[in-house]
Design a protein around this motif. Structure first.
Motif, mmCIF file in Angstrom:
data_model
loop_
_atom_site.group_PDB
_atom_site.id
_atom_site.type_symbol
_atom_site.label_atom_id
_atom_site.label_comp_id
_atom_site.label_asym_id
_atom_site.label_seq_id
_atom_site.Cartn_x
_atom_site.Cartn_y
_atom_site.Cartn_z
ATOM 1 N N MET A 1 0.816 -1.218 0.000
ATOM 2 C CA MET A 1 0.000 0.000 0.000
ATOM 3 C C MET A 1 0.842 1.258 0.000
ATOM 4 S SD MET A 1 -3.062 -1.030 -0.212
ATOM 5 C CE MET A 1 -3.850 0.528 0.082
ATOM 6 N N GLN A 2 2.101 1.180 0.458
ATOM 7 C CA GLN A 2 2.975 2.342 0.512
ATOM 8 C C GLN A 2 3.907 2.417 -0.700
ATOM 9 O OE1 GLN A 2 4.961 2.039 4.282
ATOM 10 N NE2 GLN A 2 3.098 2.434 5.464
ATOM 11 N N ALA A 3 3.661 1.610 -1.700
ATOM 12 C CA ALA A 3 4.513 1.621 -2.887
ATOM 13 C C ALA A 3 4.333 2.918 -3.656
ATOM 14 C CB ALA A 3 4.190 0.432 -3.785
ATOM 15 N N ASP A 4 5.294 3.194 -4.542
ATOM 16 C CA ASP A 4 5.221 4.375 -5.398
ATOM 17 C C ASP A 4 3.980 4.302 -6.291
ATOM 18 O OD1 ASP A 4 7.020 6.751 -6.541
ATOM 19 O OD2 ASP A 4 6.132 5.671 -8.234
ATOM 20 N N ILE A 5 3.434 5.472 -6.657
ATOM 21 C CA ILE A 5 2.208 5.514 -7.451
ATOM 22 C C ILE A 5 2.371 4.805 -8.791
ATOM 23 C CG2 ILE A 5 2.819 7.770 -8.403
ATOM 24 C CD1 ILE A 5 -0.715 6.434 -7.584
ATOM 25 N N VAL A 6 3.564 4.894 -9.386
ATOM 26 C CA VAL A 6 3.793 4.223 -10.678
ATOM 27 C C VAL A 6 3.761 2.710 -10.499
ATOM 28 C CG1 VAL A 6 5.431 3.877 -12.559
ATOM 29 C CG2 VAL A 6 5.102 6.168 -11.598
ATOM 30 N N VAL A 7 4.420 2.216 -9.453
ATOM 31 C CA VAL A 7 4.426 0.774 -9.200
ATOM 32 C C VAL A 7 3.031 0.298 -8.826
ATOM 33 C CG1 VAL A 7 5.471 -1.071 -7.839
ATOM 34 C CG2 VAL A 7 6.829 0.927 -8.476
ATOM 35 N N LYS A 8 2.283 1.120 -8.104
ATOM 36 C CA LYS A 8 0.893 0.761 -7.798
ATOM 37 C C LYS A 8 0.076 0.611 -9.075
ATOM 38 C CE LYS A 8 0.099 2.635 -3.170
ATOM 39 N NZ LYS A 8 -0.633 3.662 -2.380
ATOM 40 N N ALA A 9 0.264 1.552 -10.008
ATOM 41 C CA ALA A 9 -0.468 1.474 -11.277
ATOM 42 C C ALA A 9 -0.110 0.205 -12.033
ATOM 43 C CB ALA A 9 -0.173 2.706 -12.121
ATOM 44 N N VAL A 10 1.187 -0.143 -12.012
ATOM 45 C CA VAL A 10 1.629 -1.376 -12.675
ATOM 46 C C VAL A 10 0.983 -2.587 -12.024
ATOM 47 C CG1 VAL A 10 3.622 -2.867 -13.064
ATOM 48 C CG2 VAL A 10 3.794 -0.416 -13.526
#
Length: 230
Positions: A1-10
């Protein structure tokens, strides 16, 4: 849940791709299995029948009254109705063209949606790799900002990178396997349709020859100059 927004999108994209894969597998698997069973039953009925009328009567009974083979039978009947006073050779040639078109359309219809599996299988690993690179980049940025290689600094970026890689493989591997299974099943289904078309053409050829020799009921009013022998 605390990952970077780009990695979250991936990750979200790969999870959605995996959901699409299993949805296509369930929906298309049921459709293909039902179509193959119906086609196999129709082919057996065509092989047992002695004439096109007998085959038509058998196929019209039960659950085989619908489907691609029933459409092939309808096309054969329509061609016979429209070919009054025409040569038997012309009838068979036009019938073969009409049946091949129906086969091709049925093959395209049943294969619709399986191309998504090939796309997911080919692109998901690279999408996951993009998330991996981005996560590792964040890890190095954390090192440069804190000027330390402490595990607490490096671990979050590495963890999200590895998770993105895992999700890429989770999405890609089933998609490739399911696509290959469907490819073999679709080839088998197209072969069944080809067998059905061949049986229909054989029945019509036999019926026309019986009619010419006066050995059977009239199938269609043939022209008097229908053959080279005449």
């Amino acid at each position: 849940m605390q990952a970077d927004i780009v990695v979250k999108a991936v990750m979200i994209g790969l999870a959605f791709a995996s959901l699409v894969t299993w949805t296509v597998w369930l929906a298309k698997g049921i459709e293909l299995a039902a179509s193959r069973r119906r086609a196999q039953s129709c082919v057996r009925k065509l092989e047992r029948a002695d004439s096109l009328d007998a085959a038509r009567a058998e196929i019209a009974e039960g659950w085989t009254c619908e489907g691609t083979v029933a459409d092939l039978m309808t096309a054969a009947e329509r061609e016979l109705q429209r070919s009054g006073d025409l040569s038997s050779e012309g009838i068979k040639e036009r019938l073969a063209i009409a049946l091949s078109r129906i086969e091709a359309k049925a093959g395209r219809d049943i294969a619709r949606g399986t191309g998504l599996l090939a796309t997911i299988g080919a692109t998901a690993p690279f999408v996951g790799l993009f998330g991996t690179v981005w996560g590792i980049m964040n890890a190095f940025i954390g090192i440069s900002q804190t000027k330390t290689t402490n595990l607490a600094v490096v671990a979050p970026g590495i963890a999200e990178a590895l998770l993105a890689t895992a999700l890429g493989l989770v999405a890609a591997i089933p998609a490739v396997i399911i696509y290959n299974v469907f490819a073999r099943a679709l080839s088998s289904y197209r072969a069944l349709l080809s067998d059905a078309s061949g049986e229909i053409v054989q029945h019509i050829s036999r019926d026309l020859e019986r009619q010419e020799r006066g050995l059977g009921p009239s199938v269609v009013a043939l022209s008097r100059g229908r053959s080279a022998a005449e």
